[in-house]
Scaffold this motif. Structure first.
Motif, PDB file in Angstrom:
ATOM      1  N   PHE A  84      -1.206   9.697 -22.368  1.00 21.21           N
ATOM      2  CA  PHE A  84      -1.804  11.084 -22.129  1.00 21.21           C
ATOM      3  C   PHE A  84      -1.577  11.766 -23.335  1.00 21.21           C
ATOM      4  N   ASP A  85      -2.764  12.508 -23.624  1.00 17.28           N
ATOM      5  CA  ASP A  85      -2.623  13.230 -24.477  1.00 17.28           C
ATOM      6  C   ASP A  85      -2.231  14.764 -23.929  1.00 17.28           C
ATOM      7  N   VAL A  86      -1.431  16.137 -24.871  1.00 20.76           N
ATOM      8  CA  VAL A  86      -0.971  17.133 -24.384  1.00 20.76           C
ATOM      9  C   VAL A  86      -2.428  17.970 -25.210  1.00 20.76           C
ATOM     10  N   ASP A  87      -3.029  18.731 -24.091  1.00 22.80           N
ATOM     11  CA  ASP A  87      -3.566  19.885 -24.996  1.00 22.80           C
ATOM     12  C   ASP A  87      -3.101  21.027 -24.992  1.00 22.80           C
ATOM     13  N   GLU A  88      -2.010  21.798 -24.505  1.00 24.15           N
ATOM     14  CA  GLU A  88      -1.300  22.835 -24.826  1.00 24.15           C
ATOM     15  C   GLU A  88       0.412  22.855 -24.122  1.00 24.15           C
ATOM     16  N   VAL A  89       0.852  23.377 -24.678  1.00 27.28           N
ATOM     17  CA  VAL A  89       2.416  23.654 -24.835  1.00 27.28           C
ATOM     18  C   VAL A  89       2.471  24.942 -23.702  1.00 27.28           C
ATOM     19  N   GLU A  90       2.764  25.173 -22.872  1.00 28.49           N
ATOM     20  CA  GLU A  90       3.666  27.144 -22.682  1.00 28.49           C
ATOM     21  C   GLU A  90       4.968  26.833 -22.171  1.00 28.49           C
ATOM     22  N   ILE A  91       5.568  26.937 -23.498  1.00 31.17           N
ATOM     23  CA  ILE A  91       6.914  27.685 -23.028  1.00 31.17           C
ATOM     24  C   ILE A  91       7.334  29.127 -22.253  1.00 31.17           C
ATOM     25  N   ALA A 132       0.720  -1.352   0.012  1.00 24.73           N
ATOM     26  CA  ALA A 132      -0.061  -0.026  -0.200  1.00 24.73           C
ATOM     27  C   ALA A 132       0.811   1.053  -0.007  1.00 24.73           C
ATOM     28  N   ASN A 133       2.111   1.532   0.989  1.00 23.74           N
ATOM     29  CA  ASN A 133       2.446   2.746   0.449  1.00 23.74           C
ATOM     30  C   ASN A 133       3.586   2.406  -0.683  1.00 23.74           C
ATOM     31  N   ASP A 134       3.957   1.166  -1.240  1.00 24.56           N
ATOM     32  CA  ASP A 134       4.321   1.615  -2.841  1.00 24.56           C
ATOM     33  C   ASP A 134       3.281   2.065  -3.630  1.00 24.56           C
ATOM     34  N   LEU A 135       1.980   1.474  -3.455  1.00 24.69           N
ATOM     35  CA  LEU A 135       1.030   2.737  -3.924  1.00 24.69           C
ATOM     36  C   LEU A 135       1.332   4.608  -4.388  1.00 24.69           C
ATOM     37  N   ARG A 136       1.786   5.043  -2.587  1.00 21.82           N
ATOM     38  CA  ARG A 136       1.843   6.065  -2.536  1.00 21.82           C
ATOM     39  C   ARG A 136       3.042   6.149  -3.567  1.00 21.82           C
ATOM     40  N   LEU A 137       4.019   6.342  -2.918  1.00 23.33           N
ATOM     41  CA  LEU A 137       5.105   6.092  -4.513  1.00 23.33           C
ATOM     42  C   LEU A 137       5.105   6.524  -5.695  1.00 23.33           C
ATOM     43  N   ARG A 138       4.109   5.161  -6.349  1.00 25.73           N
ATOM     44  CA  ARG A 138       4.222   5.395  -7.741  1.00 25.73           C
ATOM     45  C   ARG A 138       2.892   6.250  -7.792  1.00 25.73           C
ATOM     46  N   TYR A 139       2.232   6.718  -7.161  1.00 22.58           N
ATOM     47  CA  TYR A 139       1.108   7.616  -7.570  1.00 22.58           C
ATOM     48  C   TYR A 139       1.754   9.084  -7.612  1.00 22.58           C
ATOM     49  N   GLU A 140       2.413   9.180  -7.148  1.00 17.59           N
ATOM     50  CA  GLU A 140       3.357  10.812  -6.705  1.00 17.59           C
ATOM     51  C   GLU A 140       4.641  10.870  -7.702  1.00 17.59           C
ATOM     52  N   GLN A 141       4.762   9.415  -7.634  1.00 16.19           N
ATOM     53  CA  GLN A 141       6.095   9.485  -9.716  1.00 16.19           C
ATOM     54  C   GLN A 141       5.450   9.883 -10.554  1.00 16.19           C
ATOM     55  N   LEU A 142       3.661   8.953 -11.119  1.00 13.94           N
ATOM     56  CA  LEU A 142       3.514   9.419 -12.118  1.00 13.94           C
ATOM     57  C   LEU A 142       2.821  10.622 -11.648  1.00 13.94           C
ATOM     58  N   TRP A 143       2.048  11.483 -10.564  1.00 11.92           N
ATOM     59  CA  TRP A 143       2.235  12.372 -11.103  1.00 11.92           C
ATOM     60  C   TRP A 143       3.380  13.749 -11.472  1.00 11.92           C
ATOM     61  N   ARG A 144       4.057  13.199 -10.703  1.00 13.41           N
ATOM     62  CA  ARG A 144       5.069  14.421 -10.991  1.00 13.41           C
ATOM     63  C   ARG A 144       5.701  13.894 -12.393  1.00 13.41           C
ATOM     64  N   GLU A 145       5.197  13.171 -13.204  1.00 13.69           N
ATOM     65  CA  GLU A 145       6.148  13.207 -14.018  1.00 13.69           C
ATOM     66  C   GLU A 145       5.158  14.029 -15.222  1.00 13.69           C
ATOM     67  N   LEU A 146       3.986  13.594 -14.820  1.00 14.41           N
ATOM     68  CA  LEU A 146       2.542  14.667 -16.030  1.00 14.41           C
ATOM     69  C   LEU A 146       2.698  16.177 -15.364  1.00 14.41           C
ATOM     70  N   THR A 147       2.993  16.448 -14.394  1.00 11.65           N
ATOM     71  CA  THR A 147       2.684  18.141 -14.242  1.00 11.65           C
ATOM     72  C   THR A 147       3.707  18.724 -13.393  1.00 11.65           C
ATOM     73  N   THR A 148       4.794  18.188 -13.646  1.00  5.08           N
ATOM     74  CA  THR A 148       6.061  18.960 -13.303  1.00  5.08           C
ATOM     75  C   THR A 148       6.782  20.360 -14.774  1.00  5.08           C
ATOM     76  N   ASP A 149       7.382  21.183 -14.283  1.00  8.19           N
ATOM     77  CA  ASP A 149       7.807  21.048 -15.647  1.00  8.19           C
ATOM     78  C   ASP A 149       9.158  20.993 -16.016  1.00  8.19           C
ATOM     79  N   ALA A 150       9.624  21.007 -17.144  1.00 14.45           N
ATOM     80  CA  ALA A 150      10.434  20.959 -17.989  1.00 14.45           C
ATOM     81  C   ALA A 150      11.633  21.917 -18.019  1.00 14.45           C
ATOM     82  N   VAL A 151      12.457  21.741 -17.634  1.00 13.14           N
ATOM     83  CA  VAL A 151      13.362  22.313 -18.483  1.00 13.14           C
ATOM     84  C   VAL A 151      14.351  21.551 -19.950  1.00 13.14           C
ATOM     85  N   ILE A 152      14.262  23.382 -20.356  1.00 17.96           N
ATOM     86  CA  ILE A 152      14.664  22.578 -21.800  1.00 17.96           C
ATOM     87  C   ILE A 152      16.238  23.207 -22.326  1.00 17.96           C
ATOM     88  N   ASP A 153      16.941  22.715 -23.022  1.00 19.07           N
ATOM     89  CA  ASP A 153      18.062  24.063 -23.570  1.00 19.07           C
ATOM     90  C   ASP A 153      17.570  24.289 -24.782  1.00 19.07           C
TER      91      ASP A 153
END
Ligand SMILES: Nc1ncnc2c1ncn2[C@@H]1O[C@H](COP(=O)(O)OP(=O)(O)O)[C@@H](O)[C@H]1O
Ligand SMILES: [Mg+2]
Length: 412
Positions: A256-263, A216-237
């Motif tokens: 997932f599909d992407v609706d808008e990209v903001e740079i 069950a704790n592993d579930l929390r970690l996986r959730y947080e990881q996926l959420w971060r991956e989907l929602t964190t801003d990426a720094v790009i070169d």
């Protein structure tokens, strides 16, 4: 009495609505394995199409009906609401379409060998499916309030599992969930999952490892990881021309599909950050549907699209000219997919969804080709699959006509 149903379904007029659901002996009533539950639930059969009937107070029936309709509009994985029935002096009944080929988690665990490694690998697939479901709901603005293994159904999805919502009585829609709302939902889920796995451990005599609390704790970690991956801003070169494209592809790969990209430019233009607004999930599913008209689950769709891409590349090489994707899709459907599925003997056909069977055949082809060091082709793979694999597989229809088989039915 008032019966409200959606078009395309029976009118349910022939059922004994003047009696409480408990104790119905009507010929349409079927025994089906189900999760633990509070309300009385019955399943009825209309020419092979099954429906779940749940008895509950009128206000709740109406609410759950609305919630499920909205989930369908948002393309979220949930059972389909079909209607409600109000009756004089008795509770209302919510009717949903039985989710074909779905299994409650108890049945999944009862079917694997009770060895640590099998239980662990099933637990992991279950968690992945549940995490994906919860994240999808949260992206859409739905807080479930009662996410548990008993309120979820699982379907095979190309080697993985896909989770579907069954029970949304406690759910709430919001324009967007706050971190606090997501955390509260996650907290409930972790507790419920630990509880559900502990019940199971005791009832089925599963090994003490994996420990339900750790799972069950592993579930929390996986959730947080996926959420971060989907929602964190990426720094790009700024020099990397493909950075945006590859970030979008990564999100597509996750389904997932992407609706808008903001740079946004920072540090006077030396640094760019990219924010992708993730819209819907079901990227591959929608693509497969638009190309071929086949409705499959996400991982199945991914697998079928790969096969289609291989088919297209093969014919382009053979003919020495490009083959438009829509033409390739049409030909693949008529020359590969349909004949393969049609070759399955009728007594085996209902065991699995067509897309799942097709995926298994491609996997089998891969396995045979690896072993023999050359491409064995789909015909040979199909023959071998029908002879050696499919007959050994359990029937996933999960409907126990008449006799109560193996004590699946009444858990807890
Ligand atoms: N449409 C459906 N398809 C398949 N199984 C269903 C469906 N609806 C309910 N079930 C089964 O019945 C069980 C109880 O339904 P649920 O809505 O959770 O009732 P309760 O509100 O009493 O908990 C579920 O765990 C599930 O196994
Ligand atoms: Mg429930």
């Amino acid at each position: 009495m008032r019966i409200r149903t959606r078009p395309g379904h029976p009118d349910f007029l022939d059922l004994p609505w003047d009696q409480p659901l408990e104790g119905w002996t009507h010929e349409r009533v079927m025994e089906v394995a189900r999760g633990n539950h509070r309300h009385v639930v019955q399943f009825v059969d209309y020419d092979g199409a099954l429906y779940a009937l749940k008895e509950l107070p009128s206000r709740l029936a109406e609410r759950e009906y609305r919630m499920l309709r909205r989930m369908e509009e948002e393309s979220l994985p949930a059972v389909d609401a079909v209607g409600t029935i109000s009756r004089n002096g008795l509770e209302d009944v919510l009717v949903t379409r039985y989710l074909d080929y779905s299994l409650p988690y108890r049945v999944l665990f009862a079917r694997v060998p009770h060895e640590e490694q099998d239980v662990r690998s099933l637990s992991e697939r279950l968690l992945d499916a549940l995490v994906m479901l919860l994240v999808r709901l949260h992206v859409a603005g739905f807080s479930w309030g009662d996410c548990s293994l008993n309120n979820t159904l699982f379907r095979r999805d190309a080697g993985a599992l896909a989770a579907y919502v069954v029970d949304v009585e406690t759910g709430e829609w919001h324009p967007e969930l706050t971190p606090g709302q997501r955390e509260a939902d996650l907290e409930i889920t972790v507790l419920n999952v630990a509880g559900g796995l502990m019940d199971l451990q005791a009832q089925l005599g599963l090994p003490s490892e994996p420990d339900p609390a750790d799972v069950a704790n592993d579930l929390r970690l996986r959730y947080e990881q996926l959420w971060r991956e989907l929602t964190t801003d990426a720094v790009i070169d700024p020099g990397d021309r493909f950075a945006v494209e590859s970030r979008i592809r990564r999100l597509n790969d996750l389904g997932f599909d992407v609706d808008e990209v903001e740079i946004v430019e920072e540090d006077g233009g030396d640094r760019l950050t990219m924010r992708a607004l993730v819209a819907e999930s079901g990227h591959h599913r929608r693509r497969l549907l638009s190309l071929t008209g086949l409705d499959a689950q996400e991982n199945q769709a991914r697998s079928l699209l790969n096969d289609l891409a291989n088919f297209r590349a093969y014919h382009e090489r053979l003919d020495g000219r490009p083959l438009p994707e829509s033409v390739a899709a049409y030909r693949w459907l008529a020359e590969v997919f349909e004949p393969t599925v049609a070759a399955i003997p009728s007594e085996q056909r209902g065991k699995r969804e067509a897309a799942e069977v097709f995926h298994e055949i491609i996997e089998h082809k891969w396995f045979l080709s690896e072993r023999s060091g050359e491409d064995v082709g789909v015909d040979k793979a199909l023959a071998s699959y029908l002879e050696t694999v499919l007959p050994e597989e359990p029937d996933e229809r999960n409907v126990l006509r008449g006799e109560m088989a193996e004590g699946w039915i009444s858990f807890g």
